[in-house]
Scaffold this motif. Sequence first.
Motif, PDB file in Angstrom:
ATOM      1  N   ALA A 283       0.833  -1.201   0.000  1.00 30.32           N
ATOM      2  CA  ALA A 283       0.000   0.000   0.000  1.00 30.32           C
ATOM      3  C   ALA A 283       0.867   1.250   0.000  1.00 30.32           C
ATOM      4  CB  ALA A 283      -0.905   0.006   1.242  1.00 30.32           C
ATOM      5  N   SER A 284       0.498   2.217  -0.823  1.00 34.93           N
ATOM      6  CA  SER A 284       1.317   3.422  -0.963  1.00 34.93           C
ATOM      7  C   SER A 284       0.500   4.701  -0.821  1.00 34.93           C
ATOM      8  CB  SER A 284       2.017   3.419  -2.325  1.00 34.93           C
ATOM      9  OG  SER A 284       2.689   4.641  -2.565  1.00 34.93           O
ATOM     10  N   TRP A 285       1.215   5.744  -0.404  1.00 35.85           N
ATOM     11  CA  TRP A 285       0.615   7.070  -0.347  1.00 35.85           C
ATOM     12  C   TRP A 285       0.313   7.624  -1.735  1.00 35.85           C
ATOM     13  CZ3 TRP A 285      -0.570  10.779   3.516  1.00 35.85           C
ATOM     14  CH2 TRP A 285      -0.463  10.306   4.829  1.00 35.85           C
ATOM     15  N   ASP A 286       0.750   6.945  -2.798  1.00 35.57           N
ATOM     16  CA  ASP A 286       0.432   7.422  -4.143  1.00 35.57           C
ATOM     17  C   ASP A 286      -0.971   7.006  -4.590  1.00 35.57           C
ATOM     18  OD1 ASP A 286       0.592   4.750  -4.886  1.00 35.57           O
ATOM     19  OD2 ASP A 286       2.357   4.980  -6.148  1.00 35.57           O
ATOM     20  N   LYS A 287      -1.764   6.465  -3.636  1.00 34.32           N
ATOM     21  CA  LYS A 287      -3.163   6.080  -3.837  1.00 34.32           C
ATOM     22  C   LYS A 287      -3.328   4.758  -4.577  1.00 34.32           C
ATOM     23  CE  LYS A 287      -4.853  10.876  -3.802  1.00 34.32           C
ATOM     24  NZ  LYS A 287      -5.732  11.865  -4.471  1.00 34.32           N
ATOM     25  N   ASN A 288      -2.276   3.948  -4.582  1.00 27.86           N
ATOM     26  CA  ASN A 288      -2.341   2.665  -5.267  1.00 27.86           C
ATOM     27  C   ASN A 288      -1.939   1.514  -4.354  1.00 27.86           C
ATOM     28  OD1 ASN A 288      -2.825   3.041  -8.374  1.00 27.86           O
ATOM     29  ND2 ASN A 288      -1.450   4.703  -7.772  1.00 27.86           N
ATOM     30  N   VAL A 289      -2.456   0.326  -4.691  1.00 26.21           N
ATOM     31  CA  VAL A 289      -2.007  -0.923  -4.087  1.00 26.21           C
ATOM     32  C   VAL A 289      -1.352  -1.747  -5.187  1.00 26.21           C
ATOM     33  CG1 VAL A 289      -2.700  -3.082  -2.970  1.00 26.21           C
ATOM     34  CG2 VAL A 289      -3.768  -0.930  -2.283  1.00 26.21           C
ATOM     35  N   TYR A 290      -0.160  -2.257  -4.898  1.00 23.21           N
ATOM     36  CA  TYR A 290       0.616  -3.037  -5.855  1.00 23.21           C
ATOM     37  C   TYR A 290       0.694  -4.472  -5.337  1.00 23.21           C
ATOM     38  CZ  TYR A 290       2.117   1.649  -7.250  1.00 23.21           C
ATOM     39  OH  TYR A 290       2.140   2.960  -7.652  1.00 23.21           O
ATOM     40  N   ILE A 291       0.455  -5.445  -6.221  1.00 23.09           N
ATOM     41  CA  ILE A 291       0.528  -6.853  -5.831  1.00 23.09           C
ATOM     42  C   ILE A 291       1.618  -7.521  -6.657  1.00 23.09           C
ATOM     43  CG2 ILE A 291      -0.708  -9.041  -5.722  1.00 23.09           C
ATOM     44  CD1 ILE A 291      -3.262  -7.432  -5.245  1.00 23.09           C
TER      45      ILE A 291
END
Length: 367
Positions: free
Chosen positions: A52-60
């Motif tokens: 989870a990132s402050w850039d408003k995205n979740v990366y899997i």
Amino acid sequence: MALFGTPPAAAASSTTGDTKNDIDLTAASTSRPQDSISDLMFSPGTDYLAVASWDKNVYIYNTQSGKLQYQFACEGHVLCVAWSSDGKRVVAGDTSNALTLVNFETVQVAEGVLTHPTVQQFPKKHTAAIKCVRWVMIGGQEYVASGSWDKMIMYWDASSGNVMSQVQCMERVYTMDVKNSILVVGTAERHIHMINLAKPNEIAKNITSPLKWQTRVVSCFADASGFAVGSIEGRCAIQYAEDKDQSLNFSFKCHRVPDPTSRDTSKVYSVNAISFHPIHGTFSTAGSDGTFHFWDKDAKHRLKGYPAVGGSITATGFSRDGNMFAYAISYDWSKGYAGNKPDLPTQVKIHQIIGDECKPRPGSKKR
């Protein structure tokens, strides 16, 4: 002699770990976090890692191939992420007060990448940012539990997106963890709530943190008999849940660096993340000093300490089999907006657990 004291010089090399072979998951990806990493979690069913990132995205990421498998956007800055127990659903909470759930039960795979999962945003019920999220088992059914700066814990039906019940906390929720039937919540003003999920709408026990400064993280023991607490003042506390075990509680200093200008003082750093090994029951701490360490709480002994990685460590986690340890390097906002420099690293690294790095010390006393 202090608990977890510094080992003699002759033995120092045996407790010094190596990170030179750690793999940067974000290095090869064309799409990678562009702002601080707030949370990460391994899937309990696969080697996928949600970030989870402050850039408003979740990366899997697929930690075996090193590839980005899927990415989804949230409305606000993402502060927390969690997998369901079957590893088929991911939920994330953000600063817009929203929860976003992605269901991978029926997906397509194109060129090794997951595509077309079901994405669902729950109605906004919290009135402030969602800081923590976990999946919890209540009455044989799995629900989403969210903790917010609005001082509420809410339980959600993942199928309908409806709030089933809620708990009023004494202060803003900063950190939360669950193991089996115990949900532990750390709030502002150093309150720690313990909730027995057999009675999820009640705070079974409330204590004041044994640490004198703001709580940064709580993490449940692998056997659910208690939890660890980390504070902004470079200390960690081991706390057992049952009153009969309170004599086993203790705290120790960590993530402190001797001040070269003064023999009697140290620079003190926040303990940002604590993770328990799923097999051995040992645990890690990671902090703003950019180091992580493995500990044996039963022997009160540091197993391994690792050199600074070039930036603050903001989140950590072990894989389901305990063979991998993930850690995020990014700005932790400890120095406010002005401290967020463009040259600070934003990375997710994987450390392979080799040999006895995380195994309890021989002769450790067990409960």
